[in-house]
Design an enzyme around this catalytic site. Structure first.
Site, PDB file in Angstrom:
ATOM      1  N   ARG A  29       0.827  -1.217   0.000  1.00 30.45           N
ATOM      2  CA  ARG A  29       0.000   0.000   0.000  1.00 30.45           C
ATOM      3  C   ARG A  29       0.859   1.264   0.000  1.00 30.45           C
ATOM      4  O   ARG A  29       0.500   2.258   0.630  1.00 30.45           O
ATOM      5  CB  ARG A  29      -0.935   0.030   1.204  1.00 30.45           C
ATOM      6  CG  ARG A  29      -1.944  -1.087   1.251  1.00 30.45           C
ATOM      7  CD  ARG A  29      -3.174  -0.716   0.422  1.00 30.45           C
ATOM      8  NE  ARG A  29      -4.318  -1.489   0.857  1.00 30.45           N
ATOM      9  CZ  ARG A  29      -5.359  -0.981   1.511  1.00 30.45           C
ATOM     10  NH1 ARG A  29      -5.432   0.292   1.801  1.00 30.45           N
ATOM     11  NH2 ARG A  29      -6.342  -1.758   1.848  1.00 30.45           N
ATOM     12  N   ARG A  33      -2.911   7.448   1.287  1.00 30.81           N
ATOM     13  CA  ARG A  33      -3.218   8.696   2.001  1.00 30.81           C
ATOM     14  C   ARG A  33      -2.124   9.244   2.882  1.00 30.81           C
ATOM     15  O   ARG A  33      -2.197  10.400   3.288  1.00 30.81           O
ATOM     16  CB  ARG A  33      -4.491   8.498   2.828  1.00 30.81           C
ATOM     17  CG  ARG A  33      -5.740   8.470   1.959  1.00 30.81           C
ATOM     18  CD  ARG A  33      -6.881   7.855   2.699  1.00 30.81           C
ATOM     19  NE  ARG A  33      -6.540   6.477   3.002  1.00 30.81           N
ATOM     20  CZ  ARG A  33      -7.351   5.626   3.623  1.00 30.81           C
ATOM     21  NH1 ARG A  33      -8.523   6.039   4.038  1.00 30.81           N
ATOM     22  NH2 ARG A  33      -6.984   4.387   3.846  1.00 30.81           N
ATOM     23  N   ARG A  42      -6.398  13.050  -4.731  1.00 35.27           N
ATOM     24  CA  ARG A  42      -7.603  12.425  -4.211  1.00 35.27           C
ATOM     25  C   ARG A  42      -8.675  13.454  -3.860  1.00 35.27           C
ATOM     26  O   ARG A  42      -9.870  13.139  -3.861  1.00 35.27           O
ATOM     27  CB  ARG A  42      -7.192  11.605  -2.983  1.00 35.27           C
ATOM     28  CG  ARG A  42      -8.209  10.780  -2.317  1.00 35.27           C
ATOM     29  CD  ARG A  42      -8.696   9.625  -3.136  1.00 35.27           C
ATOM     30  NE  ARG A  42      -9.639   8.889  -2.306  1.00 35.27           N
ATOM     31  CZ  ARG A  42     -10.872   9.314  -2.046  1.00 35.27           C
ATOM     32  NH1 ARG A  42     -11.337  10.400  -2.618  1.00 35.27           N
ATOM     33  NH2 ARG A  42     -11.658   8.630  -1.242  1.00 35.27           N
ATOM     34  N   ASP A  78      -7.272  -1.750  -6.957  1.00 36.62           N
ATOM     35  CA  ASP A  78      -7.748  -2.361  -5.719  1.00 36.62           C
ATOM     36  C   ASP A  78      -8.145  -3.800  -5.998  1.00 36.62           C
ATOM     37  O   ASP A  78      -8.547  -4.133  -7.108  1.00 36.62           O
ATOM     38  CB  ASP A  78      -8.942  -1.599  -5.141  1.00 36.62           C
ATOM     39  CG  ASP A  78      -9.185  -1.997  -3.686  1.00 36.62           C
ATOM     40  OD1 ASP A  78      -8.494  -1.455  -2.806  1.00 36.62           O
ATOM     41  OD2 ASP A  78     -10.021  -2.888  -3.444  1.00 36.62           O
ATOM     42  N   TYR A 154     -15.517 -10.280   1.022  1.00 38.70           N
ATOM     43  CA  TYR A 154     -16.143  -8.984   0.708  1.00 38.70           C
ATOM     44  C   TYR A 154     -17.479  -9.169   0.002  1.00 38.70           C
ATOM     45  O   TYR A 154     -18.465  -8.496   0.299  1.00 38.70           O
ATOM     46  CB  TYR A 154     -15.203  -8.121  -0.149  1.00 38.70           C
ATOM     47  CG  TYR A 154     -14.066  -7.569   0.672  1.00 38.70           C
ATOM     48  CD1 TYR A 154     -14.237  -6.432   1.453  1.00 38.70           C
ATOM     49  CD2 TYR A 154     -12.830  -8.199   0.704  1.00 38.70           C
ATOM     50  CE1 TYR A 154     -13.207  -5.935   2.235  1.00 38.70           C
ATOM     51  CE2 TYR A 154     -11.786  -7.719   1.480  1.00 38.70           C
ATOM     52  CZ  TYR A 154     -11.984  -6.586   2.252  1.00 38.70           C
ATOM     53  OH  TYR A 154     -10.976  -6.099   3.027  1.00 38.70           O
TER      54      TYR A 154
HETATM   55  O1  CP3 Z   1      -0.088  -1.125  -2.684  1.00 34.07           O
HETATM   56  C1  CP3 Z   1      -0.444  -0.152  -3.397  1.00 34.07           C
HETATM   57  O2  CP3 Z   1      -0.009   0.993  -3.252  1.00 34.07           O
HETATM   58  C2  CP3 Z   1      -1.362  -0.466  -4.554  1.00 34.07           C
HETATM   59  C3  CP3 Z   1      -2.728  -0.187  -4.335  1.00 34.07           C
HETATM   60  C4  CP3 Z   1      -3.602  -1.061  -3.435  1.00 34.07           C
HETATM   61  C5  CP3 Z   1      -4.753  -0.535  -2.806  1.00 34.07           C
HETATM   62  N1  CP3 Z   1      -5.410  -1.566  -2.214  1.00 34.07           N
HETATM   63  C6  CP3 Z   1      -5.148   0.870  -2.845  1.00 34.07           C
HETATM   64  C7  CP3 Z   1      -6.174   1.384  -1.908  1.00 34.07           C
HETATM   65  C8  CP3 Z   1      -3.556  -2.434  -3.138  1.00 34.07           C
HETATM   66  C9  CP3 Z   1      -2.501  -3.469  -3.510  1.00 34.07           C
HETATM   67  C10 CP3 Z   1      -4.717  -2.735  -2.382  1.00 34.07           C
HETATM   68  C11 CP3 Z   1      -5.036  -4.094  -1.911  1.00 34.07           C
HETATM   69  C12 CP3 Z   1      -6.220  -4.282  -1.053  1.00 34.07           C
HETATM   70  N2  CP3 Z   1      -7.412  -3.611  -1.090  1.00 34.07           N
HETATM   71  C13 CP3 Z   1      -6.320  -5.315  -0.084  1.00 34.07           C
HETATM   72  C14 CP3 Z   1      -5.279  -6.375   0.199  1.00 34.07           C
HETATM   73  C15 CP3 Z   1      -4.147  -5.862   0.998  1.00 34.07           C
HETATM   74  C16 CP3 Z   1      -4.513  -5.428   2.383  1.00 34.07           C
HETATM   75  O3  CP3 Z   1      -4.204  -4.282   2.714  1.00 34.07           O
HETATM   76  O4  CP3 Z   1      -5.064  -6.256   3.116  1.00 34.07           O
HETATM   77  C17 CP3 Z   1      -7.587  -5.202   0.506  1.00 34.07           C
HETATM   78  C18 CP3 Z   1      -8.152  -6.079   1.610  1.00 34.07           C
HETATM   79  C19 CP3 Z   1      -8.273  -4.131  -0.154  1.00 34.07           C
HETATM   80  C20 CP3 Z   1      -9.677  -3.673   0.077  1.00 34.07           C
HETATM   81  C21 CP3 Z   1      -9.722  -2.268   0.503  1.00 34.07           C
HETATM   82  N3  CP3 Z   1      -9.524  -1.184  -0.332  1.00 34.07           N
HETATM   83  C22 CP3 Z   1      -9.987  -1.776   1.794  1.00 34.07           C
HETATM   84  C23 CP3 Z   1     -10.260  -2.626   3.024  1.00 34.07           C
HETATM   85  C24 CP3 Z   1      -9.963  -0.381   1.715  1.00 34.07           C
HETATM   86  C25 CP3 Z   1     -10.336   0.586   2.798  1.00 34.07           C
HETATM   87  C26 CP3 Z   1      -9.302   0.724   3.814  1.00 34.07           C
HETATM   88  C27 CP3 Z   1      -8.486   1.921   3.496  1.00 34.07           C
HETATM   89  O5  CP3 Z   1      -7.261   1.843   3.609  1.00 34.07           O
HETATM   90  O6  CP3 Z   1      -9.106   2.937   3.166  1.00 34.07           O
HETATM   91  C28 CP3 Z   1      -9.624  -0.034   0.386  1.00 34.07           C
HETATM   92  C29 CP3 Z   1      -9.419   1.323  -0.162  1.00 34.07           C
HETATM   93  C30 CP3 Z   1      -8.069   1.626  -0.729  1.00 34.07           C
HETATM   94  N4  CP3 Z   1      -7.346   0.780  -1.522  1.00 34.07           N
HETATM   95  C31 CP3 Z   1      -7.341   2.849  -0.595  1.00 34.07           C
HETATM   96  C32 CP3 Z   1      -6.165   2.709  -1.337  1.00 34.07           C
HETATM   97  C33 CP3 Z   1      -5.097   3.744  -1.563  1.00 34.07           C
HETATM   98  C34 CP3 Z   1      -7.819   4.091   0.152  1.00 34.07           C
HETATM   99  C35 CP3 Z   1      -8.815   4.761  -0.722  1.00 34.07           C
HETATM  100  C36 CP3 Z   1      -8.940   6.255  -0.513  1.00 34.07           C
HETATM  101  O7  CP3 Z   1      -8.077   7.004  -1.021  1.00 34.07           O
HETATM  102  O8  CP3 Z   1      -9.927   6.661   0.083  1.00 34.07           O
END
Ligand code: CP3
Length: 357
Positions: A29, A33, A42, A78, A154
Site C-alpha cells: 500500500r 493517504r 484524491r 484495488d 467482501y
Molecule cells: O499497494 C499499493 O499501493 C497499490 C494499491 C492497493 C490498494 N489496495 C489501494 C487502496 C492495493 C494493492 C490494495 C489491496 C487491497 N485492497 C487489499 C489487500 C491488501 C490489504 O491491505 O489487506 C484489501 C483487503 C483491499 C480492500 C480495501 N480497499 C480496503 C479494506 C480499503 C479501505 C481501507 C483503506 O485503507 O481505506 C480499500 C481502499 C483503498 N485501496 C485505498 C487505497 C489507496 C484508500 C482509498 C482512498 O483514497 O480513500
C-alpha cells in the site's frame, strides 16, 4: 555480486533466491493517504476514478517511487476492481469498501460473470503498459489481485468484516455454494493476472489477506486449492508469484504448498522462525509491523536492520507485514527504505549477514 545490477534483476533474483547486492525493498500500500501528493489528487477525484483513469493511476503508482525511492512500482488499483467487473456493485465509502448487494444465494453466484479483463478492466492493463513505457530505467512493475477466499469475504459479507460470520456460516452450512463462488473467482483472477503479465507486470502478488482467519483445516479446504489453481496457471519461470496472508503463522507450511515463489508474511511471526520453517525452498517478504512506522525514527531503523538480518540477505524482500497506515510519517517510510539501500555498507561495517551468501 554488485556493480550495475538493475532494479528489475534485484527483485527477480530475490524472488528466486539468487544472490543480490542488497535485498530489494517496497511497501505494501505504498501509494495512498499518508502521502500529501496522493491526498492532493484524491481531493479532486474519487478513489475509483483514480483507479479507472490511467493518467491518474500511473501518476499515483509512481508517487512512492519518486518520493521514497522504493525498488518496485506496484500497480495502483484495488483487489475489488475485478469483483465489480463480475457484477458486484462496489462503492468505496469513508468506512472502506461496500458491496451493496451481498452475494449469498446460488442464483446470485450463478449470475456473476467471468469477465474478459481486456473488455471489463482495460484501464488496469493500460496503466501497466504506460508504467512500462515510463519506467525506462528497468524498475520492476508488480501486478496484483485478491485471492478467491478474501474476495469472497467482501462479496458475501458486503464489506470489511470483523468475525466473518456470514461467509463462515455459508462455508459450514452450504460449502458447495461457497466452492462454486470460489471457483468462479479463481477463473476470473487467473485471466486477470495473465492479462496483467501480458501488459508488462514483472512480478505478481496474490493478496489472500483474510485467509489467516481460517483454521488450518479450513484453509486447506477454502483457500489453498484456489491459490494453487491460480498460481499454477501463471508463467512463473518468467514472472514470479508472491502470496500474502495476514496472520499466517499457523498455516505457513501449507502456504508453502501454494506454488508461490515468495511468501509475504505478517509481523506476528518472527522472520527467522519463518525461514527455519520453510527452509530455503522459497523466498520471504516482510515483515515489519506497520505500527512501527508510527514510532521513533531510531526504532524504525533498528527494526528494519533486525528484519534484514533475520531475512539473511538472500531470498528476502524487505517490506511491511501489512499495508502502510494512513497516519505514517513519510520520513519514517523513507528511513525504512534507506536502511535496505545502505545494507552493503552496514554489512561491511561489521554486520556479517551478506558474508553468508
Ligand atoms: O499497494 C499499493 O499501493 C497499490 C494499491 C492497493 C490498494 N489496495 C489501494 C487502496 C492495493 C494493492 C490494495 C489491496 C487491497 N485492497 C487489499 C489487500 C491488501 C490489504 O491491505 O489487506 C484489501 C483487503 C483491499 C480492500 C480495501 N480497499 C480496503 C479494506 C480499503 C479501505 C481501507 C483503506 O485503507 O481505506 C480499500 C481502499 C483503498 N485501496 C485505498 C487505497 C489507496 C484508500 C482509498 C482512498 O483514497 O480513500
Amino acid at each position: 555480486m554488485g556493480e550495475g545490477i538493475s532494479n528489475r534483476d534485484r527483485l527477480l533474483r530475490a524472488c528466486r533466491r539468487q544472490p543480490v547486492d542488497r535485498p530489494p525493498v517496497w511497501l505494501m500500500r505504498q501509494a495512498g493517504r499518508y502521502l500529501e501528493e496522493y491526498r492532493q489528487l484524491r481531493a479532486r477525484a474519487s478513489f475509483l476514478q483514480l483507479c479507472q483513469t490511467p493518467d491518474l493511476a500511473v501518476e499515483v503508482s509512481l508517487q512512492p517511487y519518486r518520493i521514497l525511492d522504493v525498488d518496485a512500482v506496484i500497480l495502483f488499483s484495488d483487489i475489488l476492481i475485478p469483483v465489480q467487473a463480475m457484477g458486484g456493485v462496489l462503492l468505496f465509502t469513508e468506512h472502506g469498501p461496500r458491496i451493496t448487494e451481498p452475494v449469498r444465494t446460488m442464483e446470485q453466484v450463478e449470475a456473476l460473470a467471468i469477465p474478459d479483463p481486456v473488455e471489463s478492466t482495460p484501464y488496469v492493463l493500460e496503466t501497466i503498459r504506460r508504467l512500462r513505457r515510463e519506467l525506462q530505467d528497468g524498475v520492476p512493475i508488480i501486478g496484483f489481485a485478491g485471492a478467491p477466499w478474501t474476495l469472497a469475504t467482501y462479496l458475501v459479507e458486503g464489506g470489511t468484516s470483523r468475525h466473518f460470520a456470514v461467509v463462515k456460516s455459508l462455508a459450514y452450512s452450504h460449502p458447495s455454494l461457497l466452492h462454486r463462488l470460489l471457483g468462479k473467482l479463481a477463473q476470473t483472477i487467473t485471466l486477470f493476472l495473465q492479462a496483467q503479465i501480458e501488459a508488462g507486470a514483472d512480478v505478481v502478488q496474490l493478496f489472500d489477506t483474510w485467509a489467516g482467519e481460517l483454521s488450518a483445516d479450513a484453509y486447506e479446504e477454502f483457500a489453498l486449492p484456489y491459490q494453487r489453481q491460480i498460481i499454477e496457471s501463471l508463467p512463473r519461470e518468467r514472472v514470479p508469484a508472491i502470496l500474502y496472508i495476514n496472520g499466517c503463522a499457523h498455516i505457513l507450511e501449507k502456504m508453502a504448498r501454494s506454488g508461490a515463489d515468495v511468501l509475504s508474511i505478517d509481523w506476528r511471526l518472527d522472520l527467522a522462525e519463518a525461514r527455519r520453517r520453510v527452509g530455503d525452498r522459497l523466498a520471504l517478504q516482510g515483515n515489519v509491523d506497520p505500527g512501527v512506522l508510527l514510532g521513533a525514527r531510531e526504532r524504525v531503523e533498528q527494526v528494519a536492520r533486525e528484519t534484514l538480518s533475520k531475512g539473511g540477505g538472500v531470498g528476502h524482500i524487505l517490506n511491511l507485514g501489512h499495508g502502510i497506515l494512513p497516519q505514517t510519517p513519510v520520513e519514517n517510510a523513507r528511513a525504512l527504505v534507506d536502511v535496505a539501500k545502505r545494507w552493503t555498507r552496514d554489512a561491511e561495517s561489521g554486520n556479517d549477514v551478506m558474508s553468508r551468501t
